[in-house]
Write an enzyme that holds these catalytic residues in place. Sequence first.
Site, PDB file in Angstrom:
ATOM      1  N   ASP A 137       5.611  -1.765   6.548  1.00  7.43           N
ATOM      2  CA  ASP A 137       3.993  -1.300   6.529  1.00  7.43           C
ATOM      3  C   ASP A 137       3.846  -0.254   5.455  1.00  7.43           C
ATOM      4  OD1 ASP A 137       3.649  -2.862   8.690  1.00  7.43           O
ATOM      5  OD2 ASP A 137       4.099  -1.299  10.145  1.00  7.43           O
ATOM      6  N   ALA A 138       4.516  -0.197   4.461  1.00  6.01           N
ATOM      7  CA  ALA A 138       4.432   0.779   3.299  1.00  6.01           C
ATOM      8  C   ALA A 138       4.081  -0.011   2.029  1.00  6.01           C
ATOM      9  CB  ALA A 138       5.495   1.445   3.041  1.00  6.01           C
TER      10      ALA A 138
END
Lengths: 282, 282, 282, 282
Positions: free
Chosen positions: C226-227
């Site tokens: 999620d980065a």
Amino acid sequence: MKLTILISCPDQAGIISSVTQFLFLKNGNIVYLDQHVDKEAGVFFMRLESEFTNGISLTSFRTDFEHNIANEYQMEWSIYEDGIKPKMAIFVSKYNHCLYDLLSRYNSGELEVEIPFILSNHDDLSYVAAQFEIPYFYVPFTKDIRSEAEQEQLKLLAEHQIDFIVLARYMQIVSPTIINVYPHKIINIHHSFLPAFAGAKPYHAAFKRGVKIIGATSHYVTEELDAGPIIEQDVATVSHSHSIKDFIAKGRDLEKIVLSRAVHLHVARKTIVYNNKTVIFS
Amino acid sequence: MKLTILISCPDQAGIISSVTQFLFLKNGNIVYLDQHVDKEAGVFFMRLESEFTNGISLTSFRTDFEHNIANEYQMEWSIYEDGIKPKMAIFVSKYNHCLYDLLSRYNSGELEVEIPFILSNHDDLSYVAAQFEIPYFYVPFTKDIRSEAEQEQLKLLAEHQIDFIVLARYMQIVSPTIINVYPHKIINIHHSFLPAFAGAKPYHAAFKRGVKIIGATSHYVTEELDAGPIIEQDVATVSHSHSIKDFIAKGRDLEKIVLSRAVHLHVARKTIVYNNKTVIFS
Amino acid sequence: MKLTILISCPDQAGIISSVTQFLFLKNGNIVYLDQHVDKEAGVFFMRLESEFTNGISLTSFRTDFEHNIANEYQMEWSIYEDGIKPKMAIFVSKYNHCLYDLLSRYNSGELEVEIPFILSNHDDLSYVAAQFEIPYFYVPFTKDIRSEAEQEQLKLLAEHQIDFIVLARYMQIVSPTIINVYPHKIINIHHSFLPAFAGAKPYHAAFKRGVKIIGATSHYVTEELDAGPIIEQDVATVSHSHSIKDFIAKGRDLEKIVLSRAVHLHVARKTIVYNNKTVIFS
Amino acid sequence: MKLTILISCPDQAGIISSVTQFLFLKNGNIVYLDQHVDKEAGVFFMRLESEFTNGISLTSFRTDFEHNIANEYQMEWSIYEDGIKPKMAIFVSKYNHCLYDLLSRYNSGELEVEIPFILSNHDDLSYVAAQFEIPYFYVPFTKDIRSEAEQEQLKLLAEHQIDFIVLARYMQIVSPTIINVYPHKIINIHHSFLPAFAGAKPYHAAFKRGVKIIGATSHYVTEELDAGPIIEQDVATVSHSHSIKDFIAKGRDLEKIVLSRAVHLHVARKTIVYNNKTVIFS
């Protein structure tokens, strides 16, 4: 059992107290209460949800409510039992985006309705109905055959005991013949931020005017075109760099969202109409 | 030195190449370029910012640009030198929220303008002008003395070499006498989502119609009321629970934001007007 | 013929001039140009669309561009011919809303891709694939069989010459084995306003924190969960009256909209990734 | 006379009925009632506004309410008389935008509070206080003199009988020494979409992460930094073309709006805090 109660009546002191006392004596536990007073019009509105752990008779509940409460306060009221799915007919023409959106929500169980049929003045979208295995009735509609077409529509609506109608980009004007049978029970999606750009080709009009925001509006259908009580609206930003085609593409997403929200509100009994406006309970 | 160049002309191949080549030969470094083509109208628009490390003569730059580029492509164009603050007059009536907002931004250095004066048809807001130590001219305005009032306004505008005017809730119609001297240089804030609810008392009209979203619109003033090129719009949600007073309170925040954004865009030379619409460069 | 050109390179003077001059000499008419300079990083980005009325050889165009322009400015660049549909694989688990949304857009011709197959670690959604007559591959995935599953996935991706992958609520972490074959070509939808609430159960976390706005984020998948570079985000308001179930229902609409916008941007070649961020051309 | 009543207590049947009956017997006319049940936590919340045409004694009303209602249901409750303005202190450091915004609203009569003083750890904004003729106390604050500074603050707060404190971009951490005297009565504005980017320099962090939306959050101050109950949030879109300076400029408008909304909600007694979250009545 859970009941949802909608009330409107002339405003006066004591209504909330009387209604909540009535429910308390019926062993109801109020899990939702919202009320609104239109001070100018002098009208009181209330929506309640009440749970009953003991079995109760809905018929006698209604009778008691009418005699003990509703009559005294001259209420217009309705009581709905939870878990009963309303029957919704969908009218379409040639655009499929709102139809796909509604059917996807229906298929996921998100939209708690039955859909006995889809009706159209064109044959174009029968393939979508087939994908979702829902009956599709093709009822041609022109000025010359308006009366026959409307009789055919009314017959289908009656046969299938339809509770309310959704116009999912149905590109025909619905006449009083139908509206009077379904007062405030026909939901339309108009592809503009009403009252701006009522009528035909709103995206073209918005483009010409050079607006920086476009919108979509869902409303109950009344005799005057695009002038019925507004249920829901939303908007999206546009700029000079967007063509009419871009407006239409952006608008499709707005239309889907706004129409589905309006249908959800209607199905959840969260709307009351008065003075050509809506009270929308949250 | 940094220049901002705005161009519009009939669309044709080679414009970008010619302009950027011209700047390259002048030792300019383009730090911003945005262009837009209205294909239907056949018009090309471009905005550039170019830095020059060597000193250049703005006068000869303009002459060269005109002869080598602008004439060939039949351009309408303007070139602005960075760091020169335009002179902005503010017209107000009785509401102070937009005035406070503009003056706060001015005082913070956020708004890069000079404000030689505030003008009003009422004396009510002189105290705000005093708080910010800006001259306040009270020019009464009624139908009977319109002509004298407008001459007085024009005199003040000329004396103070005003570049553009902001109508910060100025509740008078500005006539062609003024508009013609400041074409597309008078910015108004209208308290509705235009074209919905043009004219007087838009919040009352919105309330009556039962809309679920209200808006504000900033536009250049033209002869037709509330129909000029839109610069900026924004909206806020409302519900049945909001009174007209709530609409007005919510609207105040919209008006402040939308007007200040429009003023920022104008001051940054990010607007071009054509066909009663705007191109707004980002 | 129409070409779309994406460029990034170290910033310096003359790039725009050189590129537009090159296109002019090739008889190209630039119909879109947008550029951006990250001054801090010293990187220049540009996206152009150019139409060519004469037939041109794409191969020799590429060669000429490389030799005359790209090499001089040390460009990373890509040139796409209009009208060639990229091949998109969709990975899903059990939720159908994003899948329905993408397939509806695909079926309407709104989404200009080919969809050779849908892949899932569950058999649940095969009925949706069947509705739209798209092959559905059920590839079970657990820690024990990760390696075999990934080899099976890679085989399917290669066989069908997939250009990019959309994770339409695919509830498995995609490992570097796949990511390295599709760098910045895997689009995920995360159901929070990243970087808030990364990881599992973001709606539960948002509910617990008592936020007043929830969001969804579409990003390119990188090794860190999620980065990756954010492509698109959007939000919706919530209140204390919304349950986690309400958050999830509201979130579904956000997820659909945000993911479809990201896919549109990717397909239209409007994204460039650098420094774990995106440049998104409008 | 008009009273506003806030209640929270363990959920059980009959509460609404009892409270509304109590008000009816006191000849109160309920003009607003909203309630909420957190089913998971088993807590009931209600806010009422009731008008009384006959004069009533507030003291005996409170006593009766406590004995007849509050004790039975183990309520936490408060009753406010309309028209009594709370005393609000404003703490600032060097940024003036939130201060200007609050003072403009105050001066317009929009914000129904008294502002006995503005306090700052810098002398920079004394000129703003002077513009609005409000006392300005310069209380320097460093680690070395924290204890003395806090005693000075507490003395000023006590002397002026301050009801609540607004931190309008006060760039110092408020310690438990102050918080314990003003529990859930200190309102802060944080310049990010919490819980993303808590702590210092959130715009820089947002820029680095490449988010497409920035936000602002107003919350009650608790001991844990930026982790108190959220009152209000709002967001604005950004893109790769915005610099950190642009983020900050856009953020200023968000901060002003979000903080002023939170202050309005607090002043209107529309907030209840529990479990580090807020119930916000509309």
